[in-house]
Enzyme design. Structure first.
Site, PDB file in Angstrom:
ATOM      1  N   PRO A   2       0.807  -1.198   0.000  1.00  0.00           N
ATOM      2  CG  PRO A   2      -0.277  -1.286   1.994  1.00  0.00           C
ATOM      3  CD  PRO A   2       0.847  -1.849   1.244  1.00  0.00           C
ATOM      4  CD  GLU A   3       3.482   2.843  -4.078  1.00  0.00           C
ATOM      5  OE1 GLU A   3       3.644   4.011  -4.469  1.00  0.00           O
ATOM      6  OE2 GLU A   3       3.854   1.857  -4.733  1.00  0.00           O
TER       7      GLU A   3
END
Length: 299
Positions: A2-3
DNA sequence: CGTACCCCCTGGCTGC
DNA sequence: TGCAGCCAGGGGGTAC
């Protein structure tokens, strides 16, 4: 995983179901993730009401009504699943058949049981993520994780002038610098690759060369800031990326941003998608992580 | 202060 | 079918 866009997607999924509701009990299935859980965390959370769910960089911030905060980093493989009436977050499975997200899967480590029969489960196979408790009497600006974050990329605190100030004395490649969360908070390996491609900047370019001698940003740096904001907001709009290890939070069929829009990430050996470019996407390793770029149109 | 490196951990995929 | 080898979205800690 996850960014920033993926974390924001998770936040938007969780918040309407959890905000304003009380925690009935907490089930912590192991002593630690990346770090140990705070002492008696389950007891301390029980009975508190969730005020809001916010995001800062790649962190989820679950704010509780006694002013304490649960800070959650999802690491590489962290995800949240909810079950309960009217909830669209469906539990999933790994390829080998292990169920996750019911609260009983092998990697379901932290479960919040919420009033109204809602259950929110944090699952993290690799356990690079963590859940950090910020006490009520701690100023969040001084928290060990939050205090070192750079500006929020979509906010007014971030612009080409601010970025130029940070790059001015940096001798490392721009790829590495943009991954540094103290420079700008929320970019990860995928979006850094994408942003540099769209801006025509080589990932190897030395950061300080994007700043003029007088400290002002070059036009390429201004373009870079624009692209950071555009790529992130487009990805948020599309519900984040979906990769092999991360299914979108609305279910297995949600393909997210990835299949359509990635221009370089994971495309080693394929043609550059830019109309007037005949380059081939190349993979190199920088700071022990893969970089994908087009050597022909990124300089 | 900036930078380079190692490491945490499990699972998926490829190729033999 | 089995298994070794390699790869993966992050980022803390430490040594220089």
């Amino acid at each position: 995983m996850p960014e920033l866009p993926e974390v924001e997607t998770v936040r938007r999924g969780l918040s309407p179901h959890l905000e304003g509701k009380s925690i009935v009990n907490v089930d912590i299935r192991r002593p630690d993730l990346r770090f140990p859980f705070a002492k008696d965390l389950d007891k301390r959370l029980t009975g508190l009401k969730i005020r809001t769910i916010d995001r800062r960089g790649k962190y989820l911030l679950i704010r509780l009504d006694d002013d304490s905060i649960l800070l959650n980093s999802l690491g590489m493989s962290g995800r949240w699943t909810m079950t309960g009436e009217g909830i669209a977050f469906t539990p999933g499975t790994f390829a080998h058949g292990a169920v996750i997200g019911t609260g009983d899967g092998p990697h379901d480590h932290f479960v919040l049981n919420i009033e109204g029969g809602i259950r929110a489960t944090y699952t993290d196979a690799r356990r690079f993520g963590y859940i950090h408790f910020i006490e009520s009497d701690v100023n969040e600006e001084e928290d060990r994780f939050l205090s070192v974050l750079g500006p929020e990329p979509m906010s007014q605190d971030f612009d080409a002038t601010v970025l130029a100030k940070n790059l001015k004395n940096r001798s490392s490649p721009i790829k590495n610098t943009l991954l540094d969360q103290s420079v700008v908070a929320g970019l990860g390996n995928i979006y850094v690759n994408e942003v540099l491609n769209r801006t025509g900047i080589s990932p190897r370019r030395i950061s300080s060369t994007l700043v003029r001698k007088n400290g002002s940003p070059t036009s390429r740096l201004e373009l870079l800031v624009e692209q950071i904001q555009e790529v992130l907001s487009d990805a948020i709009e599309a519900g984040g990326s979906t990769l092999q290890d991360f299914r979108g939070v609305s279910g297995e069929d949600d393909l997210g941003w990835f299949p359509v829009n990635f221009r370089v990430y994971g495309r080693e050996g394929l043609s550059c998608v830019r109309d007037d470019c005949s380059g081939i996407v190349q993979r190199i390793v920088q700071a022990n992580r893969s970089t994908f770029f087009c050597p022909s149109c990124q300089r």
